[in-house]
Design an enzyme around this catalytic site. Structure first.
Site, PDB file in Angstrom:
ATOM      1  N   HIS A 280      15.694  23.197   1.235  1.00 30.46           N
ATOM      2  CA  HIS A 280      15.588  23.333  -0.216  1.00 30.46           C
ATOM      3  C   HIS A 280      15.322  24.789  -0.602  1.00 30.46           C
ATOM      4  CE1 HIS A 280      14.256  19.030   0.403  1.00 30.46           C
ATOM      5  NE2 HIS A 280      15.194  18.873  -0.513  1.00 30.46           N
TER       6      HIS A 280
ATOM      7  N   LYS B 186      24.414  19.441   4.182  1.00 31.88           N
ATOM      8  CA  LYS B 186      23.965  18.359   5.070  1.00 31.88           C
ATOM      9  C   LYS B 186      24.364  17.003   4.507  1.00 31.88           C
ATOM     10  CE  LYS B 186      20.222  16.228   5.165  1.00 31.88           C
ATOM     11  NZ  LYS B 186      20.224  14.778   5.445  1.00 31.88           N
TER      12      LYS B 186
END
Length: 294
Positions: A45, A158
């Protein structure tokens, strides 16, 4: 507008108030770079936020919301980590200026009925294992886009199928944001960073490395073609019986059928205990000499 001080963290729980702030900022000529998250923030993140900060003339906005619509019956919605204080501290460290942390009722009133349908791709791969998952993802992303009105939105590779579907939604529904995919961030042993990694015990964590090892093996077999890629990946996975493999798939970059030569994407999903893990890598198919000479 609600007072906004550049360079400081502002937390909003109201969609209406956040929308007022972002509209006012855009009216002054600022651009909005948006990083939607479900919290439990990790280095992946942070990489999204770092990339967003590098876009000129932008205000960095993040959301933290565990979206119930993308969890099916028996999935891990109730145990999904929610360390809000730590997440807000991470946002401040990453120089996020606006954080949106709505309550469930703020995004989904009791009488809400309309959702976004993900289409045929939403029923394949992860969608086949998790019916309705991607419709839940696209619904919340569409709502967040309508509230934040970002110029740019950043998502990790991802969750590659999610990234492809969000791009398709933006294109098909004439939405404004420019979608930026950011490469997967990994641990030193190759395991893709995920908030769900926290559910793994020590033995499962050691076994989980087989996913990235299988993908690497598939990448190296790319010049031999599709069947060699899949066989190489499956061979590595078979050596870790603790993994309950759901699929190993090779597709084109838009998740259509794999090409004979050129760019492709290798994807894998498996469970360790009750924890579902996914990963993917780009693959170049075909021998370079054949690709050059047709």
């Amino acid at each position: 507008m609600t007072r906004f001080t550049a360079g400081k963290l502002h937390v909003h729980t109201s969609p209406e108030q956040l929308a007022k702030v972002t509209r006012a900022l855009r009216a002054t000529g600022r651009k909005i770079a948006f990083v939607p998250t479900m919290g439990a923030l990790h280095a992946g993140h942070r990489e999204l936020m770092s990339r967003a900060r590098r876009i000129p003339n932008t205000v960095l906005v993040a959301s933290i919301f565990v979206n119930p619509l993308q969890f099916g019956a028996g999935e891990d919605f109730d145990r999904y980590p929610r360390p809000l204080d730590a997440d807000l501290a991470a946002c401040e460290e990453e120089r996020v200026e606006l954080v949106f942390t709505p309550a469930r009722e703020a995004l989904y009133p009791p009488d809400a009925q309309v959702t976004v349908h993900a289409g045929p791709l939403g029923e394949e791969l992860e969608g086949a294992a998790r019916p309705g998952h991607f419709s839940g993802v696209l619904t919340v992303v569409a709502k967040l886009f309508n509230i934040v009105r970002p110029d740019y939105a950043l998502f990790g590779e991802k969750d590659y199928q999610q990234l492809v579907l969000i791009k398709k939604m933006v294109r098909d529904l004439d939405m404004e944001p420019h979608i930026i995919g950011v490469p997967t961030v990994r641990e030193t042993d190759g395991l893709a960073l995920s908030s769900r990694n926290a559910f793994l015990d020590a033995d499962q964590r050691a076994a989980a490395v087989a996913l990235s090892a299988a993908l690497t093996a598939g990448q190296y077999a790319g010049r031999e073609g599709e069947q060699a890629v899949l066989a190489s990946a499956r061979d590595v996975l078979a050596r870790t019986p603790e993994l309950k493999v759901d699929y190993v798939a090779l597709r084109d970059p838009d998740l259509g059928p794999a090409p004979e030569r050129g760019d492709a994407r290798l994807l894998v999903a498996a469970k360790l205990g009750d924890t579902r893990l996914i990963d993917n890598v780009p693959v170049l198919l075909g021998r370079p000499d054949l690709a050059q000479h047709g």
